[in-house]
Design a protein around this motif. Structure first.
Motif, short mmCIF file in Angstrom:
data_model
loop_
_atom_site.label_atom_id
_atom_site.label_comp_id
_atom_site.label_asym_id
_atom_site.label_seq_id
_atom_site.Cartn_x
_atom_site.Cartn_y
_atom_site.Cartn_z
N CYS A 42 0.79 -1.39 0.07
CA CYS A 42 0.11 0.11 -0.16
C CYS A 42 1.05 1.22 -0.11
N GLY A 43 2.48 1.60 0.37
CA GLY A 43 2.28 2.51 0.62
C GLY A 43 3.33 3.48 1.69
N ALA A 44 2.48 3.13 2.80
CA ALA A 44 1.43 3.52 3.77
C ALA A 44 3.28 3.83 4.79
N CYS A 45 3.78 3.00 4.42
CA CYS A 45 4.85 2.84 5.73
C CYS A 45 6.64 2.88 4.83
N LYS A 46 6.59 3.93 3.10
CA LYS A 46 7.49 3.87 2.91
C LYS A 46 8.09 4.84 3.40
N VAL A 47 9.66 4.28 3.80
CA VAL A 47 11.01 5.58 4.08
C VAL A 47 12.07 5.37 2.82
N LEU A 48 12.88 6.25 2.88
CA LEU A 48 14.06 5.68 2.04
C LEU A 48 15.50 5.41 2.95
N ILE A 49 15.69 4.46 1.69
CA ILE A 49 16.88 3.52 3.02
C ILE A 49 17.90 3.31 1.43
N ASP A 50 19.11 4.31 1.55
CA ASP A 50 19.98 4.63 0.29
C ASP A 50 19.14 5.01 -0.29
N GLY A 51 18.40 6.18 -0.73
CA GLY A 51 17.71 6.92 -1.40
C GLY A 51 16.52 6.03 -2.42
N HIS A 52 16.60 5.08 -2.08
CA HIS A 52 15.36 4.25 -2.45
C HIS A 52 14.04 3.85 -1.59
N ALA A 53 13.03 4.74 -2.32
CA ALA A 53 11.76 4.23 -1.42
C ALA A 53 11.31 2.88 -1.40
N THR A 54 11.50 2.84 0.18
CA THR A 54 11.13 1.42 0.76
C THR A 54 9.83 1.27 1.74
N PRO A 55 9.31 -0.36 1.41
CA PRO A 55 7.98 -0.42 2.34
C PRO A 55 8.84 -0.94 3.90
N SER A 56 8.57 -0.20 4.59
CA SER A 56 9.19 -0.58 5.73
C SER A 56 9.07 -1.55 6.77
N CYS A 57 7.68 -2.11 6.02
CA CYS A 57 6.95 -2.96 6.85
C CYS A 57 6.88 -4.04 6.52
N THR A 71 13.32 9.05 6.97
CA THR A 71 11.85 9.01 7.38
C THR A 71 11.15 9.98 6.96
N ILE A 72 9.77 10.43 7.13
CA ILE A 72 9.83 11.30 6.41
C ILE A 72 9.77 12.58 7.58
N GLU A 73 9.83 12.41 8.84
CA GLU A 73 10.87 13.13 9.77
C GLU A 73 11.44 14.20 9.38
N GLY A 74 12.34 13.06 8.48
CA GLY A 74 13.66 14.06 8.75
C GLY A 74 13.72 14.49 7.08
N LEU A 75 12.61 14.76 6.44
CA LEU A 75 12.51 15.27 5.71
C LEU A 75 13.05 17.21 5.35
N GLU A 76 12.38 17.35 6.71
CA GLU A 76 11.97 19.10 7.12
C GLU A 76 13.71 19.11 7.64
N LYS A 77 13.94 20.25 7.26
CA LYS A 77 15.45 20.63 7.66
C LYS A 77 15.39 22.43 8.47
N ASP A 78 16.27 22.23 9.38
CA ASP A 78 16.49 23.94 9.65
C ASP A 78 14.62 24.24 9.66
N GLY A 79 13.83 23.72 10.45
CA GLY A 79 12.28 24.13 10.27
C GLY A 79 11.28 24.84 9.11
N GLN A 80 12.52 24.03 7.83
CA GLN A 80 11.86 24.02 6.30
C GLN A 80 11.77 22.76 5.31
N LEU A 81 9.87 23.00 5.46
CA LEU A 81 9.73 21.81 5.09
C LEU A 81 10.70 21.32 3.48
N HIS A 82 10.68 20.13 3.26
CA HIS A 82 11.15 19.36 2.11
C HIS A 82 10.19 20.36 1.33
N PRO A 83 10.19 20.34 -0.08
CA PRO A 83 9.31 21.17 -1.15
C PRO A 83 8.62 20.56 -1.40
#
Length: 146
Positions: A42-57, A71-83
């Motif tokens: 389903c894709g709801a659990c995807k994370v980047l592993i070495d740059g590849h979108a991967t189902p973490s479940c 993870t999605i939390e790691g995309l934000e940098k210095d208070g700025q959302l990822h584009p």
């Protein structure tokens, strides 16, 4: 075992076959990746592993030792959302938002390979990400505009 998540090294005392999703949500309190189907479909659990979108479940936590997990939390940098996070907001691509973290992670992987994908490339790259609210047109628009 030691894993790197969002630029931070962690030592986890969990069985090697623990799913990465469980380790993230239960042990590291990173709850942005969601449990959906438990089968990697389903894709709801995807994370980047070495740059590849991967189902973490369905990814054993032991398999990510010596790899970089974002993870999605790691995309934000210095208070700025990822584009892409900002584009999803701008295009109102969130309805229930359960699928959003996996959608954004998949889009980040796509944009890393091809910064200007066409509509069909976006559709193909987003296969394996299911949105029960069916806001696919808004999702495609967000990815196009990011």
């Amino acid at each position: 075992m030691k894993i790197n998540v969002n630029g931070t090294d962690y030592t986890l005392n969990v069985p090697a076959n623990t799913s990465l999703l469980d380790a993230l949500r239960v042990n590291l309190n990173l709850t942005g990746s969601k449990y959906g189907c438990g089968e990697g479909a389903c894709g709801a659990c995807k994370v980047l592993i070495d740059g590849h979108a991967t189902p973490s479940c369905i990814t054993p936590v032991a398999s990510v030792e010596n790899k970089i997990v974002i993870t999605i939390e790691g995309l934000e940098k210095d208070g700025q959302l990822h584009p892409l996070q900002q584009a999803f907001l701008d295009e109102d691509a969130f309805q229930c938002a359960y699928c959003s973290s996996g959608m954004i992670i998949s889009a980040v992987a796509l944009k890393a390979k091809n910064p200007n994908p066409g509509r069909q490339e976006i559709i193909e790259a987003m296969q394996g990400n299911i949105c029960r609210c069916c806001v696919y047109p808004r999702i495609i628009n967000a990815i196009s505009k990011a």
